[in-house]
Design a protein around this motif. Structure first.
Motif, PDB file in Angstrom:
ATOM      1  N   ARG A   4     -36.957  18.977 -36.375  1.00 42.82           N
ATOM      2  CA  ARG A   4     -35.616  18.414 -36.221  1.00 42.82           C
ATOM      3  C   ARG A   4     -34.706  19.374 -35.482  1.00 42.82           C
ATOM      4  NH1 ARG A   4     -31.957  15.716 -41.077  1.00 42.82           N
ATOM      5  NH2 ARG A   4     -30.303  14.906 -39.717  1.00 42.82           N
ATOM      6  N   LEU A   5     -34.786  20.647 -35.805  1.00 42.58           N
ATOM      7  CA  LEU A   5     -33.963  21.652 -35.126  1.00 42.58           C
ATOM      8  C   LEU A   5     -34.352  21.768 -33.662  1.00 42.58           C
ATOM      9  CD1 LEU A   5     -33.857  24.438 -37.874  1.00 42.58           C
ATOM     10  CD2 LEU A   5     -31.977  22.959 -37.156  1.00 42.58           C
ATOM     11  N   LEU A   6     -35.653  21.773 -33.385  1.00 43.56           N
ATOM     12  CA  LEU A   6     -36.101  21.890 -31.999  1.00 43.56           C
ATOM     13  C   LEU A   6     -35.713  20.671 -31.168  1.00 43.56           C
ATOM     14  CD1 LEU A   6     -39.672  23.415 -32.500  1.00 43.56           C
ATOM     15  CD2 LEU A   6     -37.644  24.570 -31.604  1.00 43.56           C
ATOM     16  N   SER A   7     -35.515  19.518 -31.830  1.00 43.00           N
ATOM     17  CA  SER A   7     -35.191  18.290 -31.100  1.00 43.00           C
ATOM     18  C   SER A   7     -33.828  18.342 -30.424  1.00 43.00           C
ATOM     19  CB  SER A   7     -35.260  17.083 -32.043  1.00 43.00           C
ATOM     20  OG  SER A   7     -34.143  17.046 -32.922  1.00 43.00           O
ATOM     21  N   TYR A   8     -32.985  19.297 -30.807  1.00 40.29           N
ATOM     22  CA  TYR A   8     -31.708  19.469 -30.105  1.00 40.29           C
ATOM     23  C   TYR A   8     -31.928  20.028 -28.701  1.00 40.29           C
ATOM     24  CZ  TYR A   8     -29.108  18.468 -34.383  1.00 40.29           C
ATOM     25  OH  TYR A   8     -28.578  17.859 -35.490  1.00 40.29           O
ATOM     26  N   PHE A   9     -33.112  20.586 -28.463  1.00 44.09           N
ATOM     27  CA  PHE A   9     -33.440  21.155 -27.152  1.00 44.09           C
ATOM     28  C   PHE A   9     -34.327  20.225 -26.335  1.00 44.09           C
ATOM     29  CE2 PHE A   9     -32.747  24.647 -30.132  1.00 44.09           C
ATOM     30  CZ  PHE A   9     -31.767  25.370 -29.469  1.00 44.09           C
ATOM     31  N   TYR A  10     -35.225  19.493 -27.023  1.00 39.26           N
ATOM     32  CA  TYR A  10     -36.084  18.531 -26.332  1.00 39.26           C
ATOM     33  C   TYR A  10     -36.665  17.580 -27.383  1.00 39.26           C
ATOM     34  CZ  TYR A  10     -39.449  22.092 -27.858  1.00 39.26           C
ATOM     35  OH  TYR A  10     -40.152  23.008 -28.594  1.00 39.26           O
ATOM     36  N   PRO A  11     -36.923  16.321 -26.995  1.00 35.92           N
ATOM     37  CA  PRO A  11     -37.466  15.352 -27.964  1.00 35.92           C
ATOM     38  C   PRO A  11     -38.845  15.775 -28.463  1.00 35.92           C
ATOM     39  CG  PRO A  11     -36.637  14.264 -25.987  1.00 35.92           C
ATOM     40  CD  PRO A  11     -36.674  15.718 -25.681  1.00 35.92           C
ATOM     41  N   ILE A  12     -39.099  15.502 -29.734  1.00 41.88           N
ATOM     42  CA  ILE A  12     -40.389  15.831 -30.337  1.00 41.88           C
ATOM     43  C   ILE A  12     -41.000  14.569 -30.925  1.00 41.88           C
ATOM     44  CG2 ILE A  12     -41.558  17.186 -32.114  1.00 41.88           C
ATOM     45  CD1 ILE A  12     -39.471  19.325 -31.742  1.00 41.88           C
ATOM     46  N   LYS A  13     -42.099  14.131 -30.340  1.00 45.72           N
ATOM     47  CA  LYS A  13     -42.788  12.936 -30.806  1.00 45.72           C
ATOM     48  C   LYS A  13     -43.557  13.253 -32.087  1.00 45.72           C
ATOM     49  CE  LYS A  13     -44.915  10.895 -27.542  1.00 45.72           C
ATOM     50  NZ  LYS A  13     -45.963  10.604 -26.539  1.00 45.72           N
ATOM     51  N   ILE A  14     -43.405  12.387 -33.100  1.00 42.72           N
ATOM     52  CA  ILE A  14     -44.106  12.638 -34.361  1.00 42.72           C
ATOM     53  C   ILE A  14     -45.055  11.506 -34.746  1.00 42.72           C
ATOM     54  CG2 ILE A  14     -42.266  14.121 -35.266  1.00 42.72           C
ATOM     55  CD1 ILE A  14     -41.383  11.748 -37.029  1.00 42.72           C
ATOM     56  N   TYR A  15     -44.940  10.344 -34.060  1.00 45.06           N
ATOM     57  CA  TYR A  15     -45.800   9.226 -34.440  1.00 45.06           C
ATOM     58  C   TYR A  15     -45.912   8.274 -33.266  1.00 45.06           C
ATOM     59  CZ  TYR A  15     -47.569   5.209 -37.107  1.00 45.06           C
ATOM     60  OH  TYR A  15     -48.319   4.170 -37.562  1.00 45.06           O
ATOM     61  N   THR A  16     -47.127   7.786 -33.020  1.00 43.05           N
ATOM     62  CA  THR A  16     -47.380   6.796 -31.968  1.00 43.05           C
ATOM     63  C   THR A  16     -48.287   5.713 -32.518  1.00 43.05           C
ATOM     64  OG1 THR A  16     -47.231   8.487 -30.237  1.00 43.05           O
ATOM     65  CG2 THR A  16     -48.267   6.405 -29.633  1.00 43.05           C
ATOM     66  N   GLN A  17     -47.978   4.471 -32.166  1.00 52.19           N
ATOM     67  CA  GLN A  17     -48.823   3.359 -32.617  1.00 52.19           C
ATOM     68  C   GLN A  17     -48.853   2.281 -31.547  1.00 52.19           C
ATOM     69  OE1 GLN A  17     -48.487   2.075 -36.711  1.00 52.19           O
ATOM     70  NE2 GLN A  17     -48.726  -0.074 -36.122  1.00 52.19           N
ATOM     71  N   LYS A  18     -50.003   1.678 -31.376  1.00 52.54           N
ATOM     72  CA  LYS A  18     -50.150   0.554 -30.461  1.00 52.54           C
ATOM     73  C   LYS A  18     -49.792  -0.745 -31.173  1.00 52.54           C
ATOM     74  CE  LYS A  18     -51.799   2.870 -26.928  1.00 52.54           C
ATOM     75  NZ  LYS A  18     -51.074   2.960 -25.637  1.00 52.54           N
ATOM     76  N   SER A  19     -49.197  -1.651 -30.432  1.00 50.42           N
ATOM     77  CA  SER A  19     -48.848  -2.961 -30.969  1.00 50.42           C
ATOM     78  C   SER A  19     -49.243  -4.025 -29.956  1.00 50.42           C
ATOM     79  CB  SER A  19     -47.347  -3.049 -31.252  1.00 50.42           C
ATOM     80  OG  SER A  19     -46.939  -4.381 -31.419  1.00 50.42           O
ATOM     81  N   ALA A  20     -49.826  -5.122 -30.441  1.00 46.82           N
ATOM     82  CA  ALA A  20     -50.236  -6.193 -29.539  1.00 46.82           C
ATOM     83  C   ALA A  20     -49.048  -6.805 -28.816  1.00 46.82           C
ATOM     84  CB  ALA A  20     -50.978  -7.267 -30.321  1.00 46.82           C
ATOM     85  N   ILE A  21     -47.883  -6.785 -29.461  1.00 46.93           N
ATOM     86  CA  ILE A  21     -46.683  -7.399 -28.878  1.00 46.93           C
ATOM     87  C   ILE A  21     -45.853  -6.380 -28.104  1.00 46.93           C
ATOM     88  CG2 ILE A  21     -44.502  -8.564 -29.413  1.00 46.93           C
ATOM     89  CD1 ILE A  21     -45.981  -9.850 -31.793  1.00 46.93           C
ATOM     90  N   SER A  22     -45.575  -5.241 -28.741  1.00 46.87           N
ATOM     91  CA  SER A  22     -44.684  -4.241 -28.132  1.00 46.87           C
ATOM     92  C   SER A  22     -45.435  -3.139 -27.395  1.00 46.87           C
ATOM     93  CB  SER A  22     -43.807  -3.616 -29.221  1.00 46.87           C
ATOM     94  OG  SER A  22     -43.095  -4.605 -29.920  1.00 46.87           O
ATOM     95  N   GLN A  23     -46.760  -3.218 -27.377  1.00 43.35           N
ATOM     96  CA  GLN A  23     -47.614  -2.232 -26.712  1.00 43.35           C
ATOM     97  C   GLN A  23     -47.492  -0.876 -27.387  1.00 43.35           C
ATOM     98  OE1 GLN A  23     -46.873  -2.517 -22.459  1.00 43.35           O
ATOM     99  NE2 GLN A  23     -47.580  -4.623 -22.402  1.00 43.35           N
ATOM    100  N   THR A  24     -46.807   0.082 -26.799  1.00 47.15           N
ATOM    101  CA  THR A  24     -46.725   1.418 -27.388  1.00 47.15           C
ATOM    102  C   THR A  24     -45.405   1.610 -28.123  1.00 47.15           C
ATOM    103  OG1 THR A  24     -48.105   2.355 -25.639  1.00 47.15           O
ATOM    104  CG2 THR A  24     -46.785   3.896 -26.924  1.00 47.15           C
ATOM    105  N   LEU A  25     -45.481   2.038 -29.370  1.00 43.91           N
ATOM    106  CA  LEU A  25     -44.303   2.361 -30.176  1.00 43.91           C
ATOM    107  C   LEU A  25     -44.352   3.829 -30.562  1.00 43.91           C
ATOM    108  CD1 LEU A  25     -44.388  -0.773 -32.496  1.00 43.91           C
ATOM    109  CD2 LEU A  25     -42.756  -0.356 -30.650  1.00 43.91           C
ATOM    110  N   GLU A  26     -43.232   4.514 -30.408  1.00 36.56           N
ATOM    111  CA  GLU A  26     -43.182   5.943 -30.699  1.00 36.56           C
ATOM    112  C   GLU A  26     -41.994   6.265 -31.590  1.00 36.56           C
ATOM    113  OE1 GLU A  26     -44.995   7.413 -26.366  1.00 36.56           O
ATOM    114  OE2 GLU A  26     -42.911   7.845 -26.903  1.00 36.56           O
ATOM    115  N   ILE A  27     -42.198   7.187 -32.514  1.00 36.61           N
ATOM    116  CA  ILE A  27     -41.112   7.740 -33.314  1.00 36.61           C
ATOM    117  C   ILE A  27     -40.959   9.206 -32.924  1.00 36.61           C
ATOM    118  CG2 ILE A  27     -40.253   8.262 -35.632  1.00 36.61           C
ATOM    119  CD1 ILE A  27     -40.374   5.310 -35.130  1.00 36.61           C
TER     120      ILE A  27
END
Length: 221
Positions: A4-27
Motif C-alpha cells: 500500500r505504501l509503495l502504491s503511492y509511487f507506482y501501482p501494485i497489482k495483487i490479483y488477476t482473474q479471467k472472466s468470460a464477459i469482462s475478459q481480464t480483471l485486476e485488483i
C-alpha cells in the motif's frame, strides 16, 4: 502494509482473474487505495469513483440522502455504491444489477459489498432487468462497460424511454459514457438531440477525467 505504501509511487497489482464477459480483471493498490481495472480502463474506485461522485454531487448529496430506492445498472467493484453508503450516508434500498458473476465474487472479496445491508445484487443483463422490473426508483445510475466498449442498446431510444418510465416524480438518471473518438461524440449528441420527452430535462457534464461524459436526466413532476 508495504504494498500500500509503495502504491503511492507506482501501482501494485495483487490479483488477476479471467472472466468470460469482462475478459481480464485486476485488483491493484494505487495511491494507497484498492482499485479494480479491466485490461484498458479503470472499472471501480480510482478515476471512475471520482467521475460518478461528480455526477452525484451535481444531483445533490442532500437530495440523494432523502431518497428511498436507487437502481445501479453495472456494479463492477461497487465504487458508486460505496460513495452512496459511506460518503452520502444513504440509508434507503439499493438494487444493483451486474451481468458478470465473477466481478461480484471479486467485489465481495476485496470491497466487502456483501456486508452492505441495504444492498440487493441481481445477476442479470441490465436490458432484461429493466424490462422486467415493476419497481419505481428515485435514482438510476447507468455505468455499463465491457472494458472500453459500451453496449449499443444503452443509446437506443427504447432503452432510454424505458428507464425514464421507471423514475419516480423528480427522479434522476445518471448515465456515465465514454468518448474515445468522433463516433462516440456523435452518438452522444444524437441521444441528447433526439431526447424530447415532456416533463424531463437532460444535460451533460463533458470531458470528466478527459474521456468521460456524464448525462443527467431529471423527471420534473
Amino acid at each position: 502494509m508495504i504494498k500500500r505504501l509503495l502504491s503511492y509511487f507506482y501501482p501494485i497489482k495483487i490479483y488477476t482473474q479471467k472472466s468470460a464477459i469482462s475478459q481480464t480483471l485486476e485488483i491493484s493498490w494505487s495511491n494507497g487505495d484498492l482499485v479494480m481495472d479491466s485490461l484498458n480502463t479503470n472499472y471501480s474506485y480510482g478515476s471512475l469513483q471520482r467521475i460518478l461522485k461528480l455526477g452525484l454531487k451535481n444531483i445533490g448529496f442532500a437530495r440523494i440522502k432523502q431518497m428511498q430506492h436507487i437502481l445501479v445498472l453495472g456494479v463492477a467493484g461497487g465504487s458508486v455504491i460505496k460513495t452512496l453508503v459511506d460518503e452520502i450516508e444513504f440509508k434507503g434500498k439499493i438494487t444493483a444489477v451486474e451481468i458478470d458473476s465473477e466481478i461480484i465474487k471479486i467485489a465481495n472479496r476485496f470491497f466487502k459489498l456483501n456486508e452492505i445491508p441495504q444492498l440487493d445484487i441481481v445477476i442479470d443483463d441490465a436490458f432484461e432487468f429493466v424490462l422486467k422490473t415493476t419497481e419505481k426508483y428515485d435514482l438510476i445510475v447507468v455505468d455499463i462497460f465491457q472494458d472500453i466498449k459500451m453496449p449499443n442498446f444503452l443509446f437506443e431510444s427504447f432503452f432510454i424511454d424505458r428507464i425514464c418510465s421507471l423514475l419516480k416524480n423528480k427522479g434522476n438518471i445518471l448515465f456515465n459514457t465514454m468518448l474515445l473518438n468522433e463516433a462516440d461524440n456523435l452518438r452522444n449528441k444524437k441521444l441528447i438531440t433526439d431526447f424530447k420527452k415532456q416533463s424531463f430535462t437532460i444535460k451533460t457534464i463533458p470531458r470528466v477525467e478527459q474521456h468521460n461524459e456524464l448525462i443527467i436526466i431529471e423527471k420534473l413532476i
